[in-house]
Design a protein around this motif. Structure first.
Motif, short mmCIF file in Angstrom:
data_model
loop_
_atom_site.label_atom_id
_atom_site.label_comp_id
_atom_site.label_asym_id
_atom_site.label_seq_id
_atom_site.Cartn_x
_atom_site.Cartn_y
_atom_site.Cartn_z
N SER A 68 12.87 54.75 41.69
CA SER A 68 13.57 54.62 40.41
C SER A 68 14.20 55.94 39.99
O SER A 68 15.35 55.97 39.53
CB SER A 68 12.61 54.14 39.31
OG SER A 68 12.16 52.86 39.58
N ALA A 69 13.46 57.03 40.15
CA ALA A 69 13.99 58.34 39.77
C ALA A 69 15.22 58.70 40.60
O ALA A 69 16.21 59.23 40.06
CB ALA A 69 12.91 59.41 39.94
N GLN A 70 15.18 58.39 41.88
CA GLN A 70 16.34 58.68 42.74
C GLN A 70 17.55 57.83 42.34
O GLN A 70 18.67 58.33 42.30
CB GLN A 70 15.99 58.44 44.21
CG GLN A 70 15.03 59.46 44.78
CD GLN A 70 15.59 60.87 44.75
OE1 GLN A 70 16.78 61.09 44.93
NE2 GLN A 70 14.73 61.83 44.50
N LEU A 71 17.32 56.57 42.07
CA LEU A 71 18.42 55.70 41.65
C LEU A 71 19.01 56.16 40.31
O LEU A 71 20.23 56.20 40.14
CB LEU A 71 17.94 54.26 41.56
CG LEU A 71 17.57 53.61 42.89
CD1 LEU A 71 16.90 52.26 42.65
CD2 LEU A 71 18.80 53.45 43.78
N GLU A 72 18.14 56.52 39.38
CA GLU A 72 18.61 56.97 38.08
C GLU A 72 19.40 58.27 38.22
O GLU A 72 20.41 58.48 37.53
CB GLU A 72 17.42 57.16 37.14
CG GLU A 72 16.81 55.83 36.73
CD GLU A 72 15.42 55.97 36.13
OE1 GLU A 72 14.90 57.11 35.98
OE2 GLU A 72 14.81 54.92 35.83
N ALA A 73 18.97 59.16 39.10
CA ALA A 73 19.66 60.44 39.29
C ALA A 73 21.06 60.21 39.89
O ALA A 73 21.98 60.99 39.63
CB ALA A 73 18.85 61.34 40.21
N LYS A 74 21.22 59.17 40.68
CA LYS A 74 22.51 58.92 41.34
C LYS A 74 23.42 58.01 40.53
O LYS A 74 24.59 57.86 40.84
CB LYS A 74 22.28 58.27 42.71
CG LYS A 74 21.49 59.14 43.67
CD LYS A 74 22.26 60.38 44.02
CE LYS A 74 21.48 61.21 45.04
NZ LYS A 74 22.08 62.48 45.31
N PRO A 76 25.92 56.60 37.75
CA PRO A 76 26.96 57.27 36.93
C PRO A 76 26.49 57.37 35.49
O PRO A 76 25.86 56.48 34.96
CB PRO A 76 28.16 56.35 37.07
CG PRO A 76 27.71 55.11 37.71
CD PRO A 76 26.34 55.34 38.28
N HIS A 77 26.79 58.50 34.88
CA HIS A 77 26.39 58.73 33.49
C HIS A 77 27.62 58.65 32.60
O HIS A 77 28.70 59.08 32.96
CB HIS A 77 25.74 60.11 33.34
CG HIS A 77 24.50 60.26 34.17
ND1 HIS A 77 23.30 59.67 33.82
CD2 HIS A 77 24.27 60.91 35.34
CE1 HIS A 77 22.40 59.96 34.73
NE2 HIS A 77 22.95 60.70 35.68
N ASP A 78 27.43 58.09 31.42
CA ASP A 78 28.53 58.02 30.44
C ASP A 78 28.78 59.43 29.91
O ASP A 78 27.88 60.19 29.64
CB ASP A 78 28.16 57.09 29.27
CG ASP A 78 28.07 55.64 29.72
OD1 ASP A 78 28.77 55.28 30.69
OD2 ASP A 78 27.29 54.88 29.10
#
Length: 79
Positions: A68-74, A76-78
């Motif tokens: 989950s942490a890896q997916l969240e880090a990758k 796209p961020h608003d």
């Protein structure tokens, strides 16, 4: 299509699925995640016209959190 051609096509589909599992395993390993049960679903590879499925399997909570942490880090961020 002949029976031989159908068998070759089926074998090619299974081989492509095996390659996908290997790539996924390597990609996950590169970010420190190991899914111990990652494999092809054997039932989906059976028969004359297999439609292989990737079984992501089970993992510990720790592994799920690392993934989950890896997916969240990758993601796209608003801005």
């Amino acid at each position: 299509m002949t029976a031989t051609e159908r068998r070759k096509e089926a074998a090619d589909r299974v081989r492509a699925a095996e390659d996908a599992v290997a790539r996924l395993r390597a990609g996950l390993a590169s970010v420190g995640v190991k899914l111990p049960s990652l494999r092809l679903d054997p039932a989906s590879c059976a028969g004359n016209e297999p439609d292989p499925l990737v079984d992501l399997g089970r993992c510990s909570i720790e592994t799920a959190l690392r993934l989950s942490a890896q997916l969240e880090a990758k993601a796209p961020h608003d801005s």
